[in-house]
Design a protein around this motif. Structure first.
Motif, PDB file in Angstrom:
ATOM      1  N   PRO A   1     154.837  44.234 -41.080  1.00 37.53           N
ATOM      2  CA  PRO A   1     154.524  42.984 -41.784  1.00 37.53           C
ATOM      3  C   PRO A   1     153.427  43.200 -42.838  1.00 37.53           C
ATOM      4  N   VAL A   2     153.592  42.580 -43.975  1.00 41.22           N
ATOM      5  CA  VAL A   2     152.652  42.736 -45.084  1.00 41.22           C
ATOM      6  C   VAL A   2     151.241  42.327 -44.671  1.00 41.22           C
ATOM      7  N   ASP A   3     151.101  41.253 -43.886  1.00 41.70           N
ATOM      8  CA  ASP A   3     149.752  40.815 -43.508  1.00 41.70           C
ATOM      9  C   ASP A   3     149.050  41.845 -42.629  1.00 41.70           C
ATOM     10  N   SER A   4     149.771  42.519 -41.750  1.00 38.66           N
ATOM     11  CA  SER A   4     149.176  43.577 -40.926  1.00 38.66           C
ATOM     12  C   SER A   4     148.721  44.747 -41.782  1.00 38.66           C
ATOM     13  N   LEU A   5     149.562  45.114 -42.742  1.00 39.61           N
ATOM     14  CA  LEU A   5     149.211  46.215 -43.644  1.00 39.61           C
ATOM     15  C   LEU A   5     148.017  45.842 -44.515  1.00 39.61           C
ATOM     16  N   SER A   6     147.956  44.588 -44.967  1.00 42.82           N
ATOM     17  CA  SER A   6     146.830  44.135 -45.787  1.00 42.82           C
ATOM     18  C   SER A   6     145.519  44.216 -45.009  1.00 42.82           C
ATOM     19  N   LYS A   7     145.537  43.750 -43.759  1.00 44.58           N
ATOM     20  CA  LYS A   7     144.333  43.809 -42.927  1.00 44.58           C
ATOM     21  C   LYS A   7     143.894  45.256 -42.709  1.00 44.58           C
ATOM     22  N   LEU A   8     144.859  46.125 -42.462  1.00 47.28           N
ATOM     23  CA  LEU A   8     144.545  47.540 -42.281  1.00 47.28           C
ATOM     24  C   LEU A   8     143.885  48.101 -43.536  1.00 47.28           C
ATOM     25  N   LEU A   9     144.494  47.886 -44.668  1.00 43.58           N
ATOM     26  CA  LEU A   9     144.018  48.462 -45.920  1.00 43.58           C
ATOM     27  C   LEU A   9     142.640  47.928 -46.306  1.00 43.58           C
ATOM     28  N   LEU A  10     142.460  46.621 -46.216  1.00 39.20           N
ATOM     29  CA  LEU A  10     141.230  46.001 -46.704  1.00 39.20           C
ATOM     30  C   LEU A  10     139.997  46.316 -45.860  1.00 39.20           C
ATOM     31  N   LYS A  11     140.200  46.810 -44.643  1.00 35.39           N
ATOM     32  CA  LYS A  11     139.022  47.177 -43.859  1.00 35.39           C
ATOM     33  C   LYS A  11     138.427  48.510 -44.308  1.00 35.39           C
ATOM     34  N   TYR A  12     139.063  49.147 -45.277  1.00 31.01           N
ATOM     35  CA  TYR A  12     138.565  50.417 -45.803  1.00 31.01           C
ATOM     36  C   TYR A  12     138.032  50.296 -47.235  1.00 31.01           C
ATOM     37  N   VAL A  13     137.790  49.062 -47.676  1.00 35.39           N
ATOM     38  CA  VAL A  13     137.293  48.799 -49.031  1.00 35.39           C
ATOM     39  C   VAL A  13     135.890  48.203 -48.937  1.00 35.39           C
ATOM     40  N   ILE A  14     134.958  48.771 -49.696  1.00 40.02           N
ATOM     41  CA  ILE A  14     133.582  48.272 -49.736  1.00 40.02           C
ATOM     42  C   ILE A  14     133.200  48.040 -51.194  1.00 40.02           C
TER      43      ILE A  14
END
Length: 168
Positions: free
Chosen positions: A69-82
């Motif tokens: 699901p796109v929302d799961s992938l978004s949450k995964l990705l965005l936790k690695y952005v500062i």
């Protein structure tokens, strides 16, 4: 002269130029339409390699990036952005510092000084990126916090729009 580890590409293009290491990550970025989050100015990105993406997918019972699901992938990705360009020299030893990511996930970045020739705290300055919530939960259960921590294998890659740290 530019720093030795600088590249004349933005974060996204640098990652896309190395499909053997980041092909799955690029699929996640493209599928979630978060290209702008990675390309925007003054961003530090902790990049997951292909093996990490595939491990995550398998742990969630997904067979591919397209299956998740796109929302799961978004949450995964965005936790690695500062926000901000953060080099190894900007991080602290000891408890490190907590950063709120675009996913509103609190992540911790600290420097752990390794050993050299058997002497502790005189070796390499390693960046450890960790999920503060998961680490706290594991500590409360008196378990190792290692599952919440990721070691940066290559850091301080300076791109035209930010910094990339590659996670083990």
């Amino acid at each position: 002269p530019p720093p030795a580890n600088s590249v004349n590409m933005n974060n996204y293009d640098y990652l896309a130029s190395q499909p053997d290491n980041f092909g799955e990550l690029i699929k996640v970025i493209d599928r979630t339409s978060l290209v702008d989050s990675i390309k925007r100015d003054d961003v530090t990105f902790f990049a997951l390699q292909n093996e990490s993406i595939l491990t995550y997918l398998g742990s969630q019972d997904y067979t591919s990036v397209e299956d998740a699901p796109v929302d799961s992938l978004s949450k995964l990705l965005l936790k690695y952005v500062i926000d901000g360009k953060m080099l190894r020299s900007d991080f602290n030893t000891g408890l490190g510092d907590d950063f709120e990511t675009p996913s509103t996930k609190l992540m911790n970045v600290k420097i752990v000084v390794g050993e050299y020739k058997g002497v502790q705290n005189v070796g390499a300055y390693n960046i450890v990126y960790s999920d503060t919530e998961l680490a706290a939960g594991l500590r409360a259960l008196k378990l190792s916090t290692l599952p919440a921590e990721a070691l940066v294998t290559t850091g301080d890659i300076q791109t035209t729009n930010g910094v990339i740290h590659i996670i083990e």
